[in-house]
Write an enzyme that holds these catalytic residues in place. Structure first.
Site, PDB file in Angstrom:
ATOM      1  N   GLY A 162       0.790  -1.223   0.000  1.00 38.16           N
ATOM      2  CA  GLY A 162       0.000   0.000   0.000  1.00 38.16           C
ATOM      3  C   GLY A 162       0.823   1.274   0.000  1.00 38.16           C
ATOM      4  N   THR A 191      -2.849 -11.946   6.690  1.00 32.13           N
ATOM      5  CA  THR A 191      -2.193 -12.904   5.800  1.00 32.13           C
ATOM      6  C   THR A 191      -1.573 -14.031   6.629  1.00 32.13           C
ATOM      7  OG1 THR A 191      -0.122 -11.650   5.854  1.00 32.13           O
ATOM      8  CG2 THR A 191      -1.698 -11.089   4.125  1.00 32.13           C
ATOM      9  N   TYR A 228      -7.025 -18.701   5.177  1.00 36.19           N
ATOM     10  CA  TYR A 228      -6.643 -17.441   4.530  1.00 36.19           C
ATOM     11  C   TYR A 228      -7.136 -17.403   3.093  1.00 36.19           C
ATOM     12  CZ  TYR A 228      -3.715 -14.264   1.834  1.00 36.19           C
ATOM     13  OH  TYR A 228      -3.289 -13.294   0.961  1.00 36.19           O
ATOM     14  N   LEU A 253      -6.586  -3.384   0.129  1.00 35.71           N
ATOM     15  CA  LEU A 253      -5.407  -4.186   0.473  1.00 35.71           C
ATOM     16  C   LEU A 253      -5.469  -4.706   1.904  1.00 35.71           C
ATOM     17  CD1 LEU A 253      -2.528  -1.953  -0.984  1.00 35.71           C
ATOM     18  CD2 LEU A 253      -3.716  -3.822  -2.122  1.00 35.71           C
TER      19      LEU A 253
END
Length: 360
Positions: A11, A80, A181, A76
């Site tokens: 980002g 994760t 995920y 974004l």
């Protein structure tokens, strides 16, 4: 223009690129300590309007959307880490799924419909992906713990013969997530495309392969195998390579990913589009380890036969649709990208030496 998770690795780099191109950019980020260490600063251009906010918290969204009405939103913000998601499923579901629905509900309350959403999705949505054996294409199930424990790394074809992985392509490869995920990233895709279709908006989904490069968090143990190998090799530590060393990945440099996201912003979709973003060059984990060790004069890597449950055997993609639809193509070779990453780490020895290790 609003970038969620915009103070992170991808980002912040995208924000700089957009500002340089003359875009009015706002960023919303919760500054999670797993990504942003206690003493780190937000590395954003002064022209960026920065909002500290949690995507799962409705009042934070309302506060942001009272001040801006973005023509495009680059989404974004996400948790994760494939292995981490198996033990922290609620956290991943909350941020990735509920955070996305909170965004959409806030837009409805604000009576605002962006022209386009650009979603950074993941190669993980494909799971094991498609394989070919004896002329037949098939989708193997997730590798079981017992299979991995026995050292059976590659799936077999339907007739028991050897198989080879096929490059994933959003236009033809079925998504079959093998971890939490990946499931949440695919859910993000479905949620955004459903809402956009009902509101005459559009979505660009970019399924990113393994992103690496300067700017990665060196204190996040889930930051990726490239950063791990770079930190260890820089300290002349021996690298352990899991399974038989032939795990396959596509490592794509941060600048190429930013170029792809920028291209999606610059050329908004008129219909939902899904493309794969990678280098287009598959690399084994052993090749990555050997290249990194050689650049640092570290010992040769050792194949140790260890494994991680939930890891996929091969991840590679077909970038031809992205080059056509986005007028984009990667520019960085792996060795050049590794040199750039290592040079950047050399400028931050106190962070690199204290960073913990790893999920890929």
């Amino acid at each position: 223009m609003l970038i969620t998770g915009g103070a992170g690795f991808i980002g912040s780099a995208l924000a700089r690129r957009l500002v340089d191109a003359g875009y009015d950019v706002a960023v919303m980020d919760v500054l999670h300590p797993q990504v942003h260490s206690r003493n780190s600063t937000v590395d954003l251009p002064s022209a960026v309007r920065f909002f500290t906010g949690d995507v799962t918290h409705a009042p934070d969204w309302d506060a942001v959307l009272r001040l801006i009405q973005p023509s495009q939103i680059v989404h974004l913000a996400a948790e994760t880490g494939t292995a981490q998601s198996l033990s922290e499923a609620t956290r991943h579901g909350s941020v990735n799924v509920v955070g996305t629905t909170q965004l959409l509900d806030a837009l409805s309350r604000a009576e605002h419909v962006p022209e386009q959403f650009v979603l950074a999705s993941s190669r993980a949505v494909y799971g094991e992906g498609a394989w070919e054996s004896d002329g037949h294409i098939f989708y193997p199930p997730p590798r079981s713990h017992a299979q991995l424990l026995a050292g059976i790394w590659d799936p077999k074809g339907p007739t028991g013969k050897a198989a080879e992985p096929i490059s994933s392509s959003a236009g033809r490869t079925e998504p079959r997530p093998t971890n939490v995920y990946a499931s949440t990233k695919l859910a993000q895709e479905h949620i955004l495309t459903a809402w956009a279709a009902a509101h005459d908006s559009n979505v660009s989904v970019l399924r990113l392969q393994n992103v690496y490069g300067p700017g990665q968090s060196l204190t996040n143990s889930y930051t990726g195998i490239v950063a791990l190998f770079a930190r260890m090799s820089r300290r002349r530590l021996p690298l352990e390579v899991y399974e038989d060393g032939r795990i396959l990945r596509d490592f794509v440099f941060i600048d190429d990913v930013v170029d792809a996201l920028f291209a999606a912003v610059r050329r908004p979709a008129t219909l939902t589009r899904r493309v794969d973003i990678g280098s287009g060059v598959p690399t084994t984990i052993h090749e990555l380890a050997a290249m990194t060790a050689a650049l640092c004069g570290a010992p040769d890597p050792t194949v140790v036969g260890k494994f991680r449950d939930g890891d996929v055997r091969a991840a590679r993609c077909d970038i031809a649709p992205a080059t056509t639809e986005l007028d984009w193509r990667p520019k960085w070779f792996l060795e050049d990208g590794l040199r750039a990453l290592l040079n950047w780490i050399d400028g931050r020895p106190e962070i690199a030496d204290s960073a913990s290790l790893v999920d890929s």
